[in-house]
Write a protein that holds these residues in place. Structure first.
Motif, PDB file in Angstrom:
ATOM      1  N   PRO A   1       0.814  -1.226   0.000  1.00 19.60           N
ATOM      2  CA  PRO A   1       0.000   0.000   0.000  1.00 19.60           C
ATOM      3  C   PRO A   1       0.848   1.276   0.000  1.00 19.60           C
ATOM      4  O   PRO A   1       0.448   2.280  -0.591  1.00 19.60           O
ATOM      5  CB  PRO A   1      -0.824  -0.135   1.289  1.00 19.60           C
ATOM      6  N   HIS A   2       2.003   1.228   0.648  1.00 20.65           N
ATOM      7  CA  HIS A   2       2.891   2.397   0.654  1.00 20.65           C
ATOM      8  C   HIS A   2       3.499   2.622  -0.730  1.00 20.65           C
ATOM      9  O   HIS A   2       3.609   3.767  -1.193  1.00 20.65           O
ATOM     10  CB  HIS A   2       3.990   2.208   1.696  1.00 20.65           C
ATOM     11  N   LEU A   3       3.895   1.533  -1.391  1.00 17.10           N
ATOM     12  CA  LEU A   3       4.411   1.663  -2.755  1.00 17.10           C
ATOM     13  C   LEU A   3       3.343   2.245  -3.676  1.00 17.10           C
ATOM     14  O   LEU A   3       3.629   3.138  -4.491  1.00 17.10           O
ATOM     15  CB  LEU A   3       4.864   0.299  -3.282  1.00 17.10           C
ATOM     16  N   ASN A   4       2.122   1.757  -3.542  1.00 20.33           N
ATOM     17  CA  ASN A   4       1.027   2.234  -4.390  1.00 20.33           C
ATOM     18  C   ASN A   4       0.833   3.739  -4.252  1.00 20.33           C
ATOM     19  O   ASN A   4       0.530   4.432  -5.237  1.00 20.33           O
ATOM     20  CB  ASN A   4      -0.275   1.522  -4.036  1.00 20.33           C
ATOM     21  N   GLN A   5       1.034   4.273  -3.056  1.00 23.64           N
ATOM     22  CA  GLN A   5       0.868   5.699  -2.835  1.00 23.64           C
ATOM     23  C   GLN A   5       1.944   6.534  -3.516  1.00 23.64           C
ATOM     24  O   GLN A   5       1.790   7.740  -3.689  1.00 23.64           O
ATOM     25  CB  GLN A   5       0.856   6.004  -1.332  1.00 23.64           C
ATOM     26  N   ARG A   6       3.016   5.896  -3.925  1.00 22.54           N
ATOM     27  CA  ARG A   6       4.089   6.588  -4.643  1.00 22.54           C
ATOM     28  C   ARG A   6       4.100   6.175  -6.113  1.00 22.54           C
ATOM     29  O   ARG A   6       5.129   6.209  -6.776  1.00 22.54           O
ATOM     30  CB  ARG A   6       5.456   6.319  -3.999  1.00 22.54           C
ATOM     31  N   ASP A   7       2.946   5.779  -6.638  1.00 24.57           N
ATOM     32  CA  ASP A   7       2.796   5.458  -8.062  1.00 24.57           C
ATOM     33  C   ASP A   7       3.620   4.237  -8.476  1.00 24.57           C
ATOM     34  O   ASP A   7       4.179   4.187  -9.565  1.00 24.57           O
ATOM     35  CB  ASP A   7       3.179   6.689  -8.919  1.00 24.57           C
ATOM     36  N   VAL A   8       3.681   3.261  -7.584  1.00 29.90           N
ATOM     37  CA  VAL A   8       4.457   2.040  -7.841  1.00 29.90           C
ATOM     38  C   VAL A   8       3.568   0.818  -7.618  1.00 29.90           C
ATOM     39  O   VAL A   8       2.913   0.706  -6.581  1.00 29.90           O
ATOM     40  CB  VAL A   8       5.688   1.944  -6.914  1.00 29.90           C
ATOM     41  N   SER A   9       3.552  -0.088  -8.593  1.00 31.26           N
ATOM     42  CA  SER A   9       2.920  -1.397  -8.418  1.00 31.26           C
ATOM     43  C   SER A   9       4.005  -2.448  -8.241  1.00 31.26           C
ATOM     44  O   SER A   9       5.152  -2.250  -8.636  1.00 31.26           O
ATOM     45  CB  SER A   9       2.032  -1.735  -9.624  1.00 31.26           C
TER      46      SER A   9
END
Length: 235
Positions: free
Chosen positions: A100-108
């Motif tokens: 979820p933290h990666l997703n918040q930085r535009d990362v899958s």
């Protein structure tokens, strides 16, 4: 360990400050390396890779899940194996909570292995993982990104891993690859790392490096001989 040097509180602080100066130098160097990593040239991904996932077939573009950046963990799990690599599993235990933290930085994030989807799903369920995990068993993705090797390459010693030919390569090895997708849906390969380059992505190892015994792997048959799947350690 009982012969370790014991000092006063003031001496301990002095020694810690000297080490802190080195730690700060290291962190500044790491920041510089990270900047240089981001400045590496990119290569366009020309092939159309299609993976098998729990919901059906998915392209590499699909794995971005609407984001512009994708991290792929090359998880060692050959089609004929019944379980995934225990070392890769040691790394994979780090991933669920951070996605979820990666997703918040535009990362899958996605793991990719050659094993069929039912095996991936069963193994993930056993170990409590919910991160994206797809099979590349029907495409050349693993071979093109130098984490799987055809028998003839292994036999000839021409398998390329960590940017060099490996005379004793295994059929599958671990790695990370990073991709970027632009507004026109063009995909670019921006980075890959292998071998000890994976070390920083293992939080357990970073924590073990803080304690007096460190990783405590000296004298083992090989560095990670102690590692088990997390449900196999004796309580």
């Amino acid at each position: 360990m009982t012969d370790h040097r014991i000092v006063s509180g003031d001496e301990w602080v002095d020694a810690r400050r000297r080490l802190l100066a080195k730690e700060k130098d290291f962190l500044r160097l790491r920041d510089e390396l990270s900047r240089e990593r981001r400045e590496l040239p990119w290569e366009r991904v020309a092939k159309s890779y299609v993976f098998d996932g729990p919901a059906g077939r998915e392209s590499l573009a699909d794995l971005f899940a609407g984001r512009s950046q994708l991290i792929v963990y090359h998880f060692m799990f050959a089609p004929e194996a019944e379980t995934g690599c225990k070392s890769c599993s040691f790394w994979a235990d780090n991933y669920n909570g951070i996605i979820p933290h990666l997703n918040q930085r535009d990362v899958s994030f996605a793991a990719v292995s050659r094993a069929p989807v039912p095996k991936l799903q069963a193994f993930a369920a056993r170990l409590g993982w919910t991160f994206k995990w797809v099979s590349s068993g029907n495409n050349d993705f693993n071979y093109d990104y130098h984490v799987s090797f055809r028998p003839q390459d292994v036999e000839r010693g021409t398998a390329t891993y960590n940017y060099a030919e490996q005379r004793k390569a295994m059929p599958d090895l671990p790695g990370f690859s990073v991709f970027f997708k632009d507004a026109d849906d063009h995909i670019f390969h921006t980075y890959s790392t292998y071998a000890r380059g994976l070390d920083p992505m293992n939080v357990a190892y970073q924590l073990l490096d803080l304690v007096p015994k460190g990783r405590d792997e000296t004298g083992l048959q090989h560095a990670m001989a102690w590692v088990r799947l997390h449900d196999q350690y004796a309580t």
